[in-house]
Motif scaffolding. Sequence first.
Motif, PDB file in Angstrom:
ATOM      1  N   TYR A   7       7.338 -10.336   1.300  1.00 40.17           N
ATOM      2  CA  TYR A   7       7.143 -10.298   2.746  1.00 40.17           C
ATOM      3  C   TYR A   7       7.755  -9.004   3.305  1.00 40.17           C
ATOM      4  O   TYR A   7       8.369  -8.218   2.587  1.00 40.17           O
ATOM      5  N   GLY A   8       7.601  -8.818   4.607  1.00 39.77           N
ATOM      6  CA  GLY A   8       8.232  -7.691   5.286  1.00 39.77           C
ATOM      7  C   GLY A   8       7.813  -6.349   4.707  1.00 39.77           C
ATOM      8  O   GLY A   8       6.649  -6.126   4.385  1.00 39.77           O
ATOM      9  N   ARG A   9       8.784  -5.469   4.531  1.00 42.29           N
ATOM     10  CA  ARG A   9       8.480  -4.132   4.019  1.00 42.29           C
ATOM     11  C   ARG A   9       8.017  -4.153   2.566  1.00 42.29           C
ATOM     12  O   ARG A   9       7.499  -3.155   2.071  1.00 42.29           O
ATOM     13  N   GLY A  10       8.180  -5.286   1.894  1.00 43.87           N
ATOM     14  CA  GLY A  10       7.661  -5.400   0.544  1.00 43.87           C
ATOM     15  C   GLY A  10       6.158  -5.184   0.479  1.00 43.87           C
ATOM     16  O   GLY A  10       5.620  -4.800  -0.564  1.00 43.87           O
ATOM     17  N   ASP A  11       5.462  -5.427   1.598  1.00 46.13           N
ATOM     18  CA  ASP A  11       4.021  -5.212   1.654  1.00 46.13           C
ATOM     19  C   ASP A  11       3.634  -3.734   1.588  1.00 46.13           C
ATOM     20  O   ASP A  11       2.470  -3.407   1.343  1.00 46.13           O
ATOM     21  N   GLU A  12       4.594  -2.837   1.819  1.00 47.85           N
ATOM     22  CA  GLU A  12       4.259  -1.407   1.851  1.00 47.85           C
ATOM     23  C   GLU A  12       3.697  -0.906   0.524  1.00 47.85           C
ATOM     24  O   GLU A  12       2.959   0.074   0.491  1.00 47.85           O
ATOM     25  N   ARG A  13       4.033  -1.574  -0.581  1.00 42.84           N
ATOM     26  CA  ARG A  13       3.537  -1.130  -1.885  1.00 42.84           C
ATOM     27  C   ARG A  13       2.013  -1.197  -1.958  1.00 42.84           C
ATOM     28  O   ARG A  13       1.406  -0.567  -2.816  1.00 42.84           O
ATOM     29  N   PHE A  14       1.390  -1.985  -1.059  1.00 42.43           N
ATOM     30  CA  PHE A  14      -0.056  -2.145  -1.071  1.00 42.43           C
ATOM     31  C   PHE A  14      -0.757  -1.171  -0.117  1.00 42.43           C
ATOM     32  O   PHE A  14      -1.974  -1.218   0.029  1.00 42.43           O
ATOM     33  N   ILE A  15       0.012  -0.293   0.528  1.00 42.55           N
ATOM     34  CA  ILE A  15      -0.561   0.644   1.501  1.00 42.55           C
ATOM     35  C   ILE A  15      -0.555   2.048   0.901  1.00 42.55           C
ATOM     36  O   ILE A  15       0.456   2.758   0.931  1.00 42.55           O
ATOM     37  N   ASN A  16      -1.684   2.451   0.368  1.00 38.20           N
ATOM     38  CA  ASN A  16      -1.773   3.726  -0.341  1.00 38.20           C
ATOM     39  C   ASN A  16      -1.625   4.928   0.595  1.00 38.20           C
ATOM     40  O   ASN A  16      -1.224   6.010   0.164  1.00 38.20           O
ATOM     41  N   THR A  17      -1.942   4.762   1.878  1.00 40.39           N
ATOM     42  CA  THR A  17      -1.745   5.867   2.822  1.00 40.39           C
ATOM     43  C   THR A  17      -0.297   6.326   2.820  1.00 40.39           C
ATOM     44  O   THR A  17       0.000   7.529   2.875  1.00 40.39           O
ATOM     45  N   TYR A  18       0.645   5.375   2.746  1.00 40.20           N
ATOM     46  CA  TYR A  18       2.063   5.735   2.718  1.00 40.20           C
ATOM     47  C   TYR A  18       2.406   6.541   1.463  1.00 40.20           C
ATOM     48  O   TYR A  18       3.220   7.468   1.519  1.00 40.20           O
ATOM     49  N   ALA A  19       1.800   6.194   0.335  1.00 43.97           N
ATOM     50  CA  ALA A  19       2.071   6.946  -0.895  1.00 43.97           C
ATOM     51  C   ALA A  19       1.675   8.408  -0.723  1.00 43.97           C
ATOM     52  O   ALA A  19       2.352   9.308  -1.240  1.00 43.97           O
ATOM     53  N   HIS A  20       0.593   8.644   0.000  1.00 46.47           N
ATOM     54  CA  HIS A  20       0.169  10.021   0.252  1.00 46.47           C
ATOM     55  C   HIS A  20       1.078  10.704   1.271  1.00 46.47           C
ATOM     56  O   HIS A  20       1.479  11.858   1.094  1.00 46.47           O
ATOM     57  N   LEU A  21       1.408   9.979   2.357  1.00 45.83           N
ATOM     58  CA  LEU A  21       2.266  10.582   3.377  1.00 45.83           C
ATOM     59  C   LEU A  21       3.646  10.924   2.834  1.00 45.83           C
ATOM     60  O   LEU A  21       4.261  11.914   3.252  1.00 45.83           O
ATOM     61  N   ASP A  22       4.133  10.122   1.887  1.00 45.13           N
ATOM     62  CA  ASP A  22       5.477  10.330   1.360  1.00 45.13           C
ATOM     63  C   ASP A  22       5.621  11.613   0.550  1.00 45.13           C
ATOM     64  O   ASP A  22       6.750  12.019   0.235  1.00 45.13           O
ATOM     65  N   GLY A  36      -1.047  -3.765  11.934  1.00 40.70           N
ATOM     66  CA  GLY A  36      -0.466  -3.429  10.637  1.00 40.70           C
ATOM     67  C   GLY A  36      -1.195  -4.097   9.494  1.00 40.70           C
ATOM     68  O   GLY A  36      -1.440  -3.480   8.448  1.00 40.70           O
ATOM     69  N   CYS A  37      -1.571  -5.378   9.671  1.00 42.39           N
ATOM     70  CA  CYS A  37      -2.330  -6.077   8.636  1.00 42.39           C
ATOM     71  C   CYS A  37      -3.697  -5.439   8.446  1.00 42.39           C
ATOM     72  O   CYS A  37      -4.223  -5.373   7.327  1.00 42.39           O
ATOM     73  N   SER A  38      -4.272  -4.960   9.534  1.00 45.87           N
ATOM     74  CA  SER A  38      -5.568  -4.279   9.441  1.00 45.87           C
ATOM     75  C   SER A  38      -5.426  -2.957   8.690  1.00 45.87           C
ATOM     76  O   SER A  38      -6.291  -2.585   7.894  1.00 45.87           O
ATOM     77  N   PHE A  39      -4.332  -2.251   8.941  1.00 49.11           N
ATOM     78  CA  PHE A  39      -4.045  -1.002   8.234  1.00 49.11           C
ATOM     79  C   PHE A  39      -3.992  -1.242   6.736  1.00 49.11           C
ATOM     80  O   PHE A  39      -4.625  -0.535   5.941  1.00 49.11           O
ATOM     81  N   LEU A  40      -3.260  -2.285   6.327  1.00 52.40           N
ATOM     82  CA  LEU A  40      -3.185  -2.617   4.910  1.00 52.40           C
ATOM     83  C   LEU A  40      -4.566  -2.999   4.374  1.00 52.40           C
ATOM     84  O   LEU A  40      -4.975  -2.561   3.294  1.00 52.40           O
ATOM     85  N   SER A  41      -5.297  -3.807   5.125  1.00 49.66           N
ATOM     86  CA  SER A  41      -6.587  -4.306   4.656  1.00 49.66           C
ATOM     87  C   SER A  41      -7.625  -3.205   4.508  1.00 49.66           C
ATOM     88  O   SER A  41      -8.541  -3.321   3.686  1.00 49.66           O
ATOM     89  N   ASP A  42      -7.486  -2.128   5.280  1.00 50.04           N
ATOM     90  CA  ASP A  42      -8.386  -0.984   5.105  1.00 50.04           C
ATOM     91  C   ASP A  42      -8.326  -0.432   3.685  1.00 50.04           C
ATOM     92  O   ASP A  42      -9.280   0.182   3.208  1.00 50.04           O
ATOM     93  N   HIS A  43      -7.220  -0.646   3.011  1.00 44.13           N
ATOM     94  CA  HIS A  43      -7.043  -0.102   1.663  1.00 44.13           C
ATOM     95  C   HIS A  43      -7.689  -0.950   0.579  1.00 44.13           C
ATOM     96  O   HIS A  43      -7.699  -0.558  -0.589  1.00 44.13           O
ATOM     97  N   ILE A 103     -11.113  -1.786  -4.138  1.00 41.00           N
ATOM     98  CA  ILE A 103     -10.102  -2.287  -5.065  1.00 41.00           C
ATOM     99  C   ILE A 103     -10.469  -3.652  -5.627  1.00 41.00           C
ATOM    100  O   ILE A 103     -10.246  -3.937  -6.809  1.00 41.00           O
ATOM    101  N   VAL A 104     -11.039  -4.508  -4.777  1.00 43.27           N
ATOM    102  CA  VAL A 104     -11.306  -5.891  -5.173  1.00 43.27           C
ATOM    103  C   VAL A 104     -12.175  -5.957  -6.426  1.00 43.27           C
ATOM    104  O   VAL A 104     -11.929  -6.768  -7.327  1.00 43.27           O
ATOM    105  N   THR A 105     -13.174  -5.106  -6.517  1.00 40.40           N
ATOM    106  CA  THR A 105     -14.053  -5.103  -7.693  1.00 40.40           C
ATOM    107  C   THR A 105     -13.264  -4.884  -8.976  1.00 40.40           C
ATOM    108  O   THR A 105     -13.490  -5.557  -9.990  1.00 40.40           O
ATOM    109  N   HIS A 106     -12.319  -3.954  -8.936  1.00 44.17           N
ATOM    110  CA  HIS A 106     -11.508  -3.673 -10.124  1.00 44.17           C
ATOM    111  C   HIS A 106     -10.596  -4.862 -10.455  1.00 44.17           C
ATOM    112  O   HIS A 106     -10.422  -5.197 -11.638  1.00 44.17           O
ATOM    113  N   LEU A 107     -10.018  -5.491  -9.433  1.00 46.38           N
ATOM    114  CA  LEU A 107      -9.182  -6.663  -9.677  1.00 46.38           C
ATOM    115  C   LEU A 107      -9.996  -7.779 -10.321  1.00 46.38           C
ATOM    116  O   LEU A 107      -9.550  -8.414 -11.292  1.00 46.38           O
TER     117      LEU A 107
END
Length: 245
Positions: free
Chosen positions: A195-210, A88-95, A99-103
Motif C-alpha cells: 500500500y501507500g508509496r509501495g505502489d510507486e514500483r508500478f509507475i514506470n514514469t517515476y523510474a524515468h524521472l529519477d 494517482g490511481c489513473s496515473f498508475l493505470s496508464d502504465h 503489460i497485461v499481455t506479457h503477464l
Amino acid sequence: MEPQHRTGSREEWLAASKALLAEEKAHMRAGDELARKRRALPWVRVDKTYTFDTPQGRKTLADLFDGRSQLIVYHFMFGADWEEGCVGCSFLSDHMTGIVTHLEHHDVSYVTVSHAPLAKIDGFKKRMGWTFPWVSSAGSDFNFDYHVSFTPEQLESKKAFYNFTEQDVGIDEQHGHSVFYKDEQGDVYHTYSVYGRGDERFINTYAHLDVTPKGRNEDRSLTDWVRHHDRYEEKPQGGCAACGS
C-alpha cells in the motif's frame, strides 16, 4: 531561473559515475533479496467467497484468475459516490497498457478492483481508453477485508487499518496491490499486499524521472503536476485529497 549545479571534467564525471554504479548495484542486489523474502511470506487461505460485478456477469475471486495460477489485484480508488477515478490511481493505470499481455503469458492474471458500481467503472474506463480487466466489488466485503475501503465509523473515529497500521486515513478509499495464488485443487491463497508509496514500483514514469536532472520535481505529491491524461491542458486545481496531498 535555472538551478545551479556544480560542473566538472569528463574524468571527474567518470570517477563519480563508477562510484555511483557500485551503490546502484548494491541497491539492486538488496532489491533482489527483498523480492526473495516477499515470495517467502506465509500464504493465507482465502475461506470467504468474494463476488464481483464484471462485464461478463457476476464472478468469484477464483474466477478472476481466468485459468492462471497467479493473480495481481490493483485496488483502484473509486468510491461508490465518486464521479471519476483517483488521479494517482489513473496515473498508475496508464502504465498497464501493453503489460497485461506479457503477464498473462507468464501465468499471471491482472485485474483492477474498485468499490464503485460497474456502470461508473465502465464509463470512466472508456473515457481513459484502458483495456485491462476492471471489476466492481460493490456488495462484497472484499475492499473492506483488504483494508482499502473504510466505513463512516472508521473515518469518524480516525482509526482505520491501512498499510499495516491503525491510522486516520482521511478518506473512504485508499489504494494498493494484493496478490493471490490458486492451487490445482482450486483453493485460493493471499500471498502479498502493498500500500501507500509501495505502489510507486508500478509507475514506470517515476523510474524515468529519477534519472533526469530535475528528478520528480514534486513539492508535495504527484498531483503537483499529474492530471488525468485527458486533462493536461487544464490548470492545477490544488491538492488531491484522494492522493493524500
